[in-house]
Design a protein around this motif. Structure first.
Motif, PDB file in Angstrom:
ATOM      1  N   ARG A 128      44.403  36.380  43.309  1.00 55.22           N
ATOM      2  CA  ARG A 128      44.365  37.269  44.333  1.00 55.22           C
ATOM      3  C   ARG A 128      43.259  37.127  45.769  1.00 55.22           C
ATOM      4  O   ARG A 128      41.957  36.639  45.205  1.00 55.22           O
ATOM      5  CB  ARG A 128      43.993  38.895  43.609  1.00 55.22           C
ATOM      6  N   THR A 129      44.072  37.884  46.989  1.00 59.72           N
ATOM      7  CA  THR A 129      43.221  37.281  47.708  1.00 59.72           C
ATOM      8  C   THR A 129      42.385  37.757  48.199  1.00 59.72           C
ATOM      9  O   THR A 129      42.143  39.066  47.833  1.00 59.72           O
ATOM     10  CB  THR A 129      44.082  37.259  48.746  1.00 59.72           C
ATOM     11  N   SER A 130      41.577  37.997  48.869  1.00 58.59           N
ATOM     12  CA  SER A 130      40.686  38.458  49.543  1.00 58.59           C
ATOM     13  C   SER A 130      40.007  37.901  50.849  1.00 58.59           C
ATOM     14  O   SER A 130      40.417  37.010  51.344  1.00 58.59           O
ATOM     15  CB  SER A 130      38.285  38.310  48.432  1.00 58.59           C
ATOM     16  N   GLY A 131      38.414  38.726  51.154  1.00 58.69           N
ATOM     17  CA  GLY A 131      37.834  38.209  52.625  1.00 58.69           C
ATOM     18  C   GLY A 131      38.714  37.560  53.317  1.00 58.69           C
ATOM     19  O   GLY A 131      39.838  38.818  53.779  1.00 58.69           O
ATOM     20  N   TYR A 132      39.068  37.178  54.722  1.00 53.52           N
ATOM     21  CA  TYR A 132      39.850  36.866  55.310  1.00 53.52           C
ATOM     22  C   TYR A 132      41.927  36.655  54.798  1.00 53.52           C
ATOM     23  O   TYR A 132      42.119  37.190  55.694  1.00 53.52           O
ATOM     24  CB  TYR A 132      39.546  35.496  56.014  1.00 53.52           C
TER      25      TYR A 132
END
Length: 300
Positions: A27-31
């Motif tokens: 699961r993505t985070s940040g940029y």
């Protein structure tokens, strides 16, 4: 689980470990959070780490992945990646949709899917085949390598069952910068991949990431438009490496090589000036918004 490592003969000796991963959809985070719901990396480390693209790669500063190893000298192969994808895809798709979005996968964010060891292990190929059984809603394939053409038929078939586009990293109209190693593939080889994808009606995007100093931007963007690509993404190492001032990249040889070619190129204003030129010829995306598929300029 980790299989004992071995050395692989290559232009640079590479330590390769076979590992069993417990998860493959992150699961993505940040940029990346603005780009996709998940990232997917079939390998840890990269066989291109000692080429031009590896010089400025932000991943080399991720100590959790590096674990004290030398960037560009190791690759961990997730040999069970396709199995884990099929085991977890339903859960992750449900999570993404519950969060109010689509199940979108960025493949890959911290390695290259078609790096040299792919020819032996075919982990990327196995994942593409798994996605035929359980496709994401959206799939973004990102690579520096012309070896993507090894899987062209699989990609074309997959493009008919999900919203797919291919991002080819092309830093600009120079094949290399003085003081840096050569790229994994020549500029002409990568332009040929864009042409092949476009001819097959597979959405193809040229990613100038990180943006190099350009010699003749008008001529270059005109050529890209004539190839028939969908869009161009322009991303400077400032913000592009995950920091507001490009501090990660400033630790590498890349900024000095850029200064020697064009002093203004290390400033964010240079990105915006190049984007204004590109917009005369193609839809243009900037930084993470561009990677997410948001463009301005001419509609194709």
């Amino acid at each position: 689980m980790r299989k004992p490592n071995r050395l692989v003969s290559s232009p640079q000796l590479m330590t390769v470990d076979e590992i069993h991963c417990k998860s493959i959809l992150t699961r993505t985070s940040g940029y990346l959070q603005a780009v996709s719901s998940h990232s997917l990396n079939p390998y840890v480390g990269c066989g291109f780490g000692r080429s031009a693209c590896g010089e400025g790669c932000y991943v080399r500063f991720n100590q959790w992945l590096m674990r004290g190893r030398e960037w560009g000298r190791f690759v961990d192969v997730k040999i069970n990646a396709a199995e884990i994808y099929l085991r977890t895809v339903k859960k992750e798709k449900n999570w993404a949709r519950k969060e109010g979005g689509v199940f979108s996968v960025f493949f890959s964010s911290s390695t290259d899917p078609w790096q040299p060891v792919e020819r032996e292990y075919r982990v990327t190929r196995q994942l593409l085949e798994a996605m035929h059984k359980a496709p994401p809603d959206q799939l973004i394939l990102q690579t520096h390598s012309a070896r993507l053409l090894d899987d062209l038929e699989r990609i074309q078939t997959l493009s008919k069952i999900c919203d797919l586009r291919v991002h080819i990293s092309i830093e600009g109209d120079r094949d290399r910068l003085a003081g840096l190693p050569p790229p994994p593939c020549t500029l002409e080889e990568r332009l040929a991949v864009l042409k092949e994808l476009s001819d097959r009606k597979i959405p193809a995007v040229a990613c100038l990431s990180p943006l190099y100093p350009m010699k003749a931007p008008d001529a270059f963007f005109l050529r890209l438009s004539q190839i028939g690509i969908t869009a161009v993404v322009i991303d400077h190492f400032i913000y592009g490496d995950g920091t507001k001032d490009g501090s990660r990249t400033l630790k590498t040889k890349l900024p000095q090589a850029m200064v020697e070619a064009e002093p203004d190129s290390v400033h964010l204003d240079y990105r915006d000036a190049i984007a204004r030129i590109a917009e005369k010829y193609l839809p243009v995306g900037i930084s993470s918004s561009g990677f997410a598929g948001h463009y301005s300029g001419p509609v194709r």
